[in-house]
Write a protein that holds these residues in place. Structure first.
Motif, PDB file in Angstrom:
ATOM      1  N   GLU A   6       0.824  -1.207   0.000  1.00 33.51           N
ATOM      2  CA  GLU A   6       0.000   0.000   0.000  1.00 33.51           C
ATOM      3  C   GLU A   6       0.859   1.258   0.000  1.00 33.51           C
ATOM      4  O   GLU A   6       0.553   2.229  -0.684  1.00 33.51           O
ATOM      5  N   VAL A   7       1.935   1.227   0.761  1.00 35.49           N
ATOM      6  CA  VAL A   7       2.833   2.376   0.830  1.00 35.49           C
ATOM      7  C   VAL A   7       3.490   2.612  -0.525  1.00 35.49           C
ATOM      8  O   VAL A   7       3.561   3.745  -1.009  1.00 35.49           O
ATOM      9  N   LEU A   8       3.959   1.538  -1.161  1.00 36.98           N
ATOM     10  CA  LEU A   8       4.622   1.676  -2.459  1.00 36.98           C
ATOM     11  C   LEU A   8       3.641   2.035  -3.573  1.00 36.98           C
ATOM     12  O   LEU A   8       4.037   2.634  -4.568  1.00 36.98           O
ATOM     13  N   TYR A   9       2.384   1.705  -3.393  1.00 39.22           N
ATOM     14  CA  TYR A   9       1.384   2.109  -4.377  1.00 39.22           C
ATOM     15  C   TYR A   9       1.283   3.637  -4.426  1.00 39.22           C
ATOM     16  O   TYR A   9       1.143   4.224  -5.493  1.00 39.22           O
ATOM     17  N   GLU A  10       1.374   4.260  -3.274  1.00 44.63           N
ATOM     18  CA  GLU A  10       1.318   5.729  -3.201  1.00 44.63           C
ATOM     19  C   GLU A  10       2.572   6.384  -3.772  1.00 44.63           C
ATOM     20  O   GLU A  10       2.494   7.410  -4.427  1.00 44.63           O
ATOM     21  N   ASN A  11       3.739   5.809  -3.487  1.00 43.39           N
ATOM     22  CA  ASN A  11       5.005   6.322  -4.020  1.00 43.39           C
ATOM     23  C   ASN A  11       5.964   5.148  -4.150  1.00 43.39           C
ATOM     24  O   ASN A  11       6.525   4.682  -3.163  1.00 43.39           O
ATOM     25  N   ASN A  34       8.432  10.326   0.023  1.00 46.37           N
ATOM     26  CA  ASN A  34       9.137   9.053  -0.094  1.00 46.37           C
ATOM     27  C   ASN A  34       9.163   8.421   1.292  1.00 46.37           C
ATOM     28  O   ASN A  34       9.868   8.892   2.176  1.00 46.37           O
ATOM     29  N   LYS A  35       8.397   7.373   1.471  1.00 47.16           N
ATOM     30  CA  LYS A  35       8.225   6.791   2.804  1.00 47.16           C
ATOM     31  C   LYS A  35       9.182   5.644   3.118  1.00 47.16           C
ATOM     32  O   LYS A  35       9.428   5.345   4.280  1.00 47.16           O
ATOM     33  N   VAL A  36       9.711   4.976   2.100  1.00 49.87           N
ATOM     34  CA  VAL A  36      10.515   3.777   2.336  1.00 49.87           C
ATOM     35  C   VAL A  36      11.990   4.074   2.083  1.00 49.87           C
ATOM     36  O   VAL A  36      12.347   4.676   1.065  1.00 49.87           O
ATOM     37  N   ILE A 178       6.588  -3.463  -8.080  1.00 47.25           N
ATOM     38  CA  ILE A 178       5.737  -2.564  -7.287  1.00 47.25           C
ATOM     39  C   ILE A 178       6.518  -1.366  -6.776  1.00 47.25           C
ATOM     40  O   ILE A 178       5.930  -0.428  -6.240  1.00 47.25           O
ATOM     41  N   GLY A 179       7.844  -1.415  -6.928  1.00 48.60           N
ATOM     42  CA  GLY A 179       8.671  -0.307  -6.500  1.00 48.60           C
ATOM     43  C   GLY A 179      10.040  -0.400  -7.128  1.00 48.60           C
ATOM     44  O   GLY A 179      10.414  -1.434  -7.701  1.00 48.60           O
ATOM     45  N   VAL A 180      10.774   0.707  -7.050  1.00 54.17           N
ATOM     46  CA  VAL A 180      12.155   0.745  -7.509  1.00 54.17           C
ATOM     47  C   VAL A 180      12.995   1.328  -6.389  1.00 54.17           C
ATOM     48  O   VAL A 180      12.591   2.284  -5.737  1.00 54.17           O
ATOM     49  N   SER A 182      16.705   3.003  -5.399  1.00 57.23           N
ATOM     50  CA  SER A 182      17.835   3.659  -6.041  1.00 57.23           C
ATOM     51  C   SER A 182      18.594   4.516  -5.040  1.00 57.23           C
ATOM     52  O   SER A 182      17.981   5.156  -4.173  1.00 57.23           O
ATOM     53  N   SER A 183      19.897   4.536  -5.188  1.00 52.10           N
ATOM     54  CA  SER A 183      20.721   5.455  -4.401  1.00 52.10           C
ATOM     55  C   SER A 183      20.982   6.739  -5.176  1.00 52.10           C
ATOM     56  O   SER A 183      21.633   7.638  -4.677  1.00 52.10           O
ATOM     57  N   ASN A 184      20.436   6.838  -6.369  1.00 46.35           N
ATOM     58  CA  ASN A 184      20.579   8.019  -7.203  1.00 46.35           C
ATOM     59  C   ASN A 184      19.523   9.045  -6.757  1.00 46.35           C
ATOM     60  O   ASN A 184      18.338   8.849  -6.982  1.00 46.35           O
ATOM     61  N   THR A 185      19.967  10.137  -6.167  1.00 50.87           N
ATOM     62  CA  THR A 185      19.027  11.122  -5.628  1.00 50.87           C
ATOM     63  C   THR A 185      18.150  11.751  -6.712  1.00 50.87           C
ATOM     64  O   THR A 185      17.065  12.230  -6.413  1.00 50.87           O
ATOM     65  N   LYS A 186      18.596  11.746  -7.952  1.00 48.36           N
ATOM     66  CA  LYS A 186      17.778  12.280  -9.051  1.00 48.36           C
ATOM     67  C   LYS A 186      16.521  11.436  -9.258  1.00 48.36           C
ATOM     68  O   LYS A 186      15.489  11.936  -9.680  1.00 48.36           O
ATOM     69  N   VAL A 187      16.613  10.147  -8.946  1.00 51.64           N
ATOM     70  CA  VAL A 187      15.485   9.243  -9.103  1.00 51.64           C
ATOM     71  C   VAL A 187      14.477   9.445  -7.968  1.00 51.64           C
ATOM     72  O   VAL A 187      13.279   9.217  -8.146  1.00 51.64           O
ATOM     73  N   TRP A 188      14.918   9.901  -6.822  1.00 56.63           N
ATOM     74  CA  TRP A 188      14.034  10.035  -5.664  1.00 56.63           C
ATOM     75  C   TRP A 188      12.875  10.988  -5.920  1.00 56.63           C
ATOM     76  O   TRP A 188      11.849  10.892  -5.273  1.00 56.63           O
ATOM     77  N   ASN A 189      13.043  11.940  -6.828  1.00 54.28           N
ATOM     78  CA  ASN A 189      12.000  12.946  -7.089  1.00 54.28           C
ATOM     79  C   ASN A 189      11.046  12.590  -8.216  1.00 54.28           C
ATOM     80  O   ASN A 189      10.192  13.390  -8.543  1.00 54.28           O
ATOM     81  N   ILE A 190      11.173  11.432  -8.824  1.00 54.41           N
ATOM     82  CA  ILE A 190      10.300  11.138  -9.966  1.00 54.41           C
ATOM     83  C   ILE A 190       8.918  10.678  -9.526  1.00 54.41           C
ATOM     84  O   ILE A 190       8.681  10.314  -8.422  1.00 54.41           O
TER      85      ILE A 190
END
Length: 190
Positions: A6-11, A34-36, A178-180, A182-190
């Protein structure tokens, strides 16, 4: 145990942090959605503090037991994480530790590295012998493989490793992840 689906469905973007700089970055307000968080660094003295900082920002925290200095991936790793941190779960390379985690009320992510057809062939049998809540497949830039695994596995899949941009993330999600992570901070904002 929490329902991570459920959490990953949201983000669906999981922040994987590999050092103190990443920790400071993921605590910023711009990543409040980003919760996880997957913690991929630390040692047995620092991991309680790292987890506490993340929990104070209402993050769901998984600690990669194999990457914590001084903490081997023995069957005692989940109990150490449970007893000395407020982590929600573990990331492990050992199927046995998914059982240990479940017994003590921790969620678990079973991580696979798919390097060739031999390692891919062993995934199916290994998944049958785990009680993981999630599986993580690395590298995560293999949409065809992700689609195949999600076609026969009942365990939700996370794609991790080499996710560098929105195109990579969307390809993994479109293939059934259901999720990705990444340690790439650019990906965190997508």
């Amino acid at each position: 145990m929490l329902d991570i689906r459920e959490v990953l469905y949201e983000n669906p973007v999981i922040m994987a942090i590999k050092d103190g700089k990443d920790l400071r970055e993921c605590l910023k307000e711009e990543y409040s959605d980003n919760k996880v968080v997957f913690v991929l660094f630390g040692n047995i003295e620092t991991i309680p503090t790292i987890v506490k900082k993340l929990k104070n920002k209402d993050k769901i925290v998984f600690v990669h037991e194999n990457l914590i200095e001084g903490l081997s991936s023995s069957h005692f790793s989940p109990s150490f994480i449970k007893n000395y941190t407020d982590a929600d779960g573990i990331i492990t390379l050992k199927a046995q530790n998914t059982y240990e985690a479940r017994k003590i009320g921790l969620s678990s992510v079973f991580r696979f590295f798919l390097l060739d057809s031999l390692s891919y062939g062993s995934v199916k049998d290994t998944i049958k012998n785990t009680s993981a809540d999630l599986i993580e497949v690395l590298p995560g830039i293999m949409p065809q493989i992700i689609e195949e695994i999600t076609g026969w596995s009942q365990i939700p899949l996370i794609a991790g490793g080499l996710i560098r941009n929105k195109v990579d993330a969307m390809a993994a999600l479109s293939a059934g992840a259901i999720g990705v992570s990444s340690s790439n901070t650019k990906v965190w904002n997508i």
